[in-house]
Scaffold this motif. Structure first.
Motif, short mmCIF file in Angstrom:
data_model
loop_
_atom_site.label_atom_id
_atom_site.label_comp_id
_atom_site.label_asym_id
_atom_site.label_seq_id
_atom_site.Cartn_x
_atom_site.Cartn_y
_atom_site.Cartn_z
N ASN A 307 0.55 -1.11 -0.06
CA ASN A 307 0.01 -0.10 -0.19
C ASN A 307 0.84 1.09 -0.08
OD1 ASN A 307 -2.65 -1.45 0.18
ND2 ASN A 307 -2.21 -1.76 2.43
N SER A 308 2.04 1.13 -0.26
CA SER A 308 3.04 2.24 -0.24
C SER A 308 3.92 2.48 -1.63
CB SER A 308 4.08 2.16 0.84
OG SER A 308 3.55 1.96 2.11
N PRO A 309 3.96 3.70 -2.08
CA PRO A 309 4.76 3.91 -3.17
C PRO A 309 5.91 2.92 -3.22
CG PRO A 309 3.98 6.02 -2.20
CD PRO A 309 3.89 5.03 -1.18
N ALA A 310 6.28 2.37 -4.48
CA ALA A 310 7.39 1.32 -4.78
C ALA A 310 8.64 2.12 -4.62
CB ALA A 310 7.18 0.69 -5.83
N VAL A 311 9.73 1.37 -4.25
CA VAL A 311 11.15 1.79 -4.06
C VAL A 311 11.87 1.12 -5.04
CG1 VAL A 311 10.70 2.74 -1.73
CG2 VAL A 311 11.94 0.38 -2.23
N LEU A 312 13.03 1.36 -5.38
CA LEU A 312 13.83 0.69 -6.21
C LEU A 312 14.85 -0.53 -5.32
CD1 LEU A 312 15.44 0.30 -9.10
CD2 LEU A 312 17.23 1.78 -8.27
N ASN A 313 14.49 -1.72 -5.44
CA ASN A 313 14.85 -2.61 -4.88
C ASN A 313 16.36 -2.92 -5.14
OD1 ASN A 313 12.43 -3.24 -3.31
ND2 ASN A 313 11.73 -4.28 -5.37
N ALA A 314 17.15 -3.75 -4.24
CA ALA A 314 18.68 -3.74 -4.63
C ALA A 314 18.65 -4.73 -5.49
CB ALA A 314 19.06 -4.84 -3.19
N GLY A 316 17.11 -4.27 -8.64
CA GLY A 316 16.82 -3.49 -9.49
C GLY A 316 15.32 -3.42 -10.23
N THR A 317 14.52 -4.17 -9.19
CA THR A 317 13.06 -4.06 -9.54
C THR A 317 12.46 -2.92 -8.58
OG1 THR A 317 12.64 -5.50 -7.86
CG2 THR A 317 13.14 -6.52 -9.98
N GLY A 318 11.36 -2.74 -9.01
CA GLY A 318 10.51 -1.67 -8.20
C GLY A 318 10.25 -0.55 -8.90
N ALA A 319 10.79 0.70 -8.79
CA ALA A 319 10.44 1.98 -9.16
C ALA A 319 11.77 2.95 -9.34
CB ALA A 319 9.27 2.65 -8.37
N VAL A 320 11.60 3.78 -9.99
CA VAL A 320 12.53 4.84 -10.25
C VAL A 320 11.69 6.09 -10.24
CG1 VAL A 320 14.54 6.04 -11.43
CG2 VAL A 320 14.19 3.61 -11.32
N TRP A 321 12.36 7.17 -9.50
CA TRP A 321 11.46 8.39 -9.47
C TRP A 321 12.28 9.76 -9.99
CZ3 TRP A 321 6.52 8.39 -7.38
CH2 TRP A 321 6.34 6.84 -6.65
N ASP A 368 15.18 24.82 -23.21
CA ASP A 368 16.46 25.78 -23.03
C ASP A 368 17.36 25.29 -21.89
OD1 ASP A 368 14.82 26.59 -21.32
OD2 ASP A 368 14.97 28.81 -21.87
N GLY A 369 17.05 24.12 -21.10
CA GLY A 369 17.82 24.14 -20.27
C GLY A 369 17.03 22.96 -19.22
N ILE A 370 17.61 21.69 -18.38
CA ILE A 370 17.07 21.03 -17.56
C ILE A 370 17.92 20.78 -16.23
CG2 ILE A 370 15.74 19.94 -19.48
CD1 ILE A 370 17.83 17.65 -19.25
N ASN A 371 17.44 20.42 -15.12
CA ASN A 371 17.97 20.35 -13.96
C ASN A 371 17.22 19.35 -13.01
OD1 ASN A 371 19.99 20.29 -12.01
ND2 ASN A 371 19.40 22.42 -11.31
N PHE A 372 17.18 17.94 -13.51
CA PHE A 372 16.47 17.18 -12.60
C PHE A 372 17.30 15.78 -12.40
CE2 PHE A 372 14.63 16.59 -16.78
CZ PHE A 372 14.66 15.24 -17.05
N LYS A 373 16.96 14.94 -11.45
CA LYS A 373 17.55 13.74 -11.18
C LYS A 373 16.72 12.63 -11.01
CE LYS A 373 20.57 13.35 -8.15
NZ LYS A 373 21.87 13.98 -7.04
N PHE A 374 17.41 11.29 -11.01
CA PHE A 374 16.48 10.01 -10.61
C PHE A 374 16.88 9.57 -9.20
CE2 PHE A 374 18.09 10.16 -15.29
CZ PHE A 374 16.54 10.39 -15.81
N PHE A 375 15.88 9.19 -8.69
CA PHE A 375 15.66 8.81 -7.19
C PHE A 375 15.39 7.49 -6.89
CE2 PHE A 375 16.17 13.33 -6.88
CZ PHE A 375 16.81 13.65 -5.73
#
Length: 444
Positions: A307-314, A316-321, A368-375
């Protein structure tokens, strides 16, 4: 000194044992007696039930306790200190909760003296849900009477309300000298008692309509309804609905209740449109949370673990944000993510430990420009720093802290601007390990 220490400890042990022996030798004594006036009639849920008890004993009394049971469950307790013989009065609350049927409760009185000798007396107390002559619907600008409809515990106000949106809470009158005012408001996406936060009623028709409420089931209407694959989405507030649902890749998804669904922005990472209201689910099979925002006209979809937002498991399965600037869905103008983790975008899991987001230049991503990353999660914590992710893209670069971006943050390659209206697919591949991720960016 060592011998003295042992001598002191032995004396302390003797004292403790002596005290323990002395306590254990106390025998219950006396004859606690109580006389209780029978006054437990016409009792309703939510009442403050009074009682009067005359108590006596030939030794000192300690406490008088009243305990209310629904079946075997203790639901309320109150204790009075009885310093001397005499008559004592008190009250005990009868809970008012959803879905509890009328029935007979047990009210138990326990009189205890200072030697722990006690006497117990119990009463059967029939309890019913009050049949109110009316309820009161309270909005910011007016109050409206809600009258019985003839359906058990249901009340309705039928008025020419000023708008199809009506924010209001509901309260009961006080029916007798034991009664209390019960209020019903909105909490955690549902009607509940004990709060006066406005309930976000929404009617599908303007002008005269009815607002209904059931004091037993807490069923209320009207609410806007969105039905996804036969399941009603839960109303968070008058603008937002959500549903946790297990979906299969390639499955048809039907959405009913939105007359303007043709105007909604459909996220291509998750849904492929067949026709208005009918879509195909794109990502891997699994459990997802689907949000419907009526203002943005947008379905936001997030992968779940339980019931919780998925996370990236060790593994490599799960989720990337995605968290950061210059990116947003359904559009930059309406919902830029920024560095607010509540706005994090869940990349669609497409299989083989790959995660994808599709962005349109000038619409979902700045040109013209981006500044985000993956979690690794929807929030701070694990992230793809500059040493954990690489790319061979000639469109974006990955920051290392010295090249114009913080470690792991994305930027546009020098001299590159994104094409207005062009589609860019960002894919993060962690199949070689979470610390050896590879980013590809494809222009379509």
């Amino acid at each position: 000194m060592k011998n003295l220490k042992y001598w002191i400890l032995s004396i302390m042990g003797f004292v403790v044992l002596s005290c323990s022996d002395e306590v254990s030798e106390i025998e219950p004594a006396g004859n606690p007696v109580m006389e209780i006036e029978e006054q437990f009639t016409d009792v309703h849920f939510g009442d403050i039930l009074p009682f009067t008890v005359t108590v006596s004993d030939d030794i000192s009394l300690s406490t008088l306790t009243a305990v209310l049971y629904f079946g075997e469950e203790e639901v309320e307790r109150t204790t009075i200190r009885t310093k001397e013989n005499g008559t004592y009065s008190g009250t005990i609350e009868v809970p008012f909760e959803k879905d509890i049927p009328d029935g007979t409760a047990t009210l138990e009185f326990i009189l205890l003296n200072t030697t722990l000798k006690s006497t117990v007396q119990s009463f059967d107390v029939p309890i019913t849900r009050a049949q109110y002559p009316y309820l009161i619907l309270v909005s910011d600008n007016a109050s409206y009477p809600m009258l019985p409809t003839g359906v058990a515990n249901e009340y309705a106000a039928t008025e020419a309300f000023p708008s199809t949106d009506l924010s209001a809470y509901i309260k009961t009158p006080v029916v007798d000298d034991k009664g209390t005012e019960i209020v019903f408001g909105w909490e955690a996406g549902a009607v509940t008692n004990g709060v006066s936060t406005n309930i976000p009623f929404v009617s599908s028709v303007a002008g005269t309509y009815s607002v209904t409420f059931n004091t037993k089931t807490y069923a209320a209407a009207p609410f806007f309804e969105i039905v996804l694959n036969g399941q009603k989405m839960n109303m968070v507030d008058k603008e937002n609905y959500q549903l946790d649902i297990t979906l299969t890749q390639g499955e048809d998804i039907s959405i009913e209740g939105l007359g303007n669904i043709a105007e909604w922005w459909i996220d291509a990472d998750y849904l492929t449109k067949q026709e208005d209201g009918l879509y195909t689910f794109v990502p891997m099979s699994g459990k997802y949370r689907i949000y419907a925002n009526l203002t943005l006209q947008y379905f936001r979809i997030e992968a779940l673990d339980g019931n919780s937002p998925a996370v990236l498991n060790a593994d490599g399965t799960g989720a990337v944000w995605i968290i950061g600037d210059n990116v947003g869905k359904p559009s930059l103008a309406e919902k830029t993510v920024g560095w607010n983790t509540d706005n994090a975008l869940c990349m669609a899991p497409i299989g083989d430990k790959k995660y994808q987001v599709t962005l349109v230049g000038g619409e979902n991503i700045s040109t013209d420009g981006i500044n985000f990353k993956f979690f690794h999660q929807k929030g701070w914590g694990g992230e793809f720093g500059g040493t954990a992710i690489s790319t061979g893209s000639d469109i974006v670069f990955i920051g290392d802290g010295t090249n114009g971006r913080d470690s792991g943050n994305l930027g546009l390659v020098s001299g590159v601007t994104l094409e207005e209206g062009a589609t860019y697919v960002f894919t993060v591949d962690v199949s070689a390990g979470n610390d050896q991720a590879v980013l590809t960016v494809t222009k379509k």
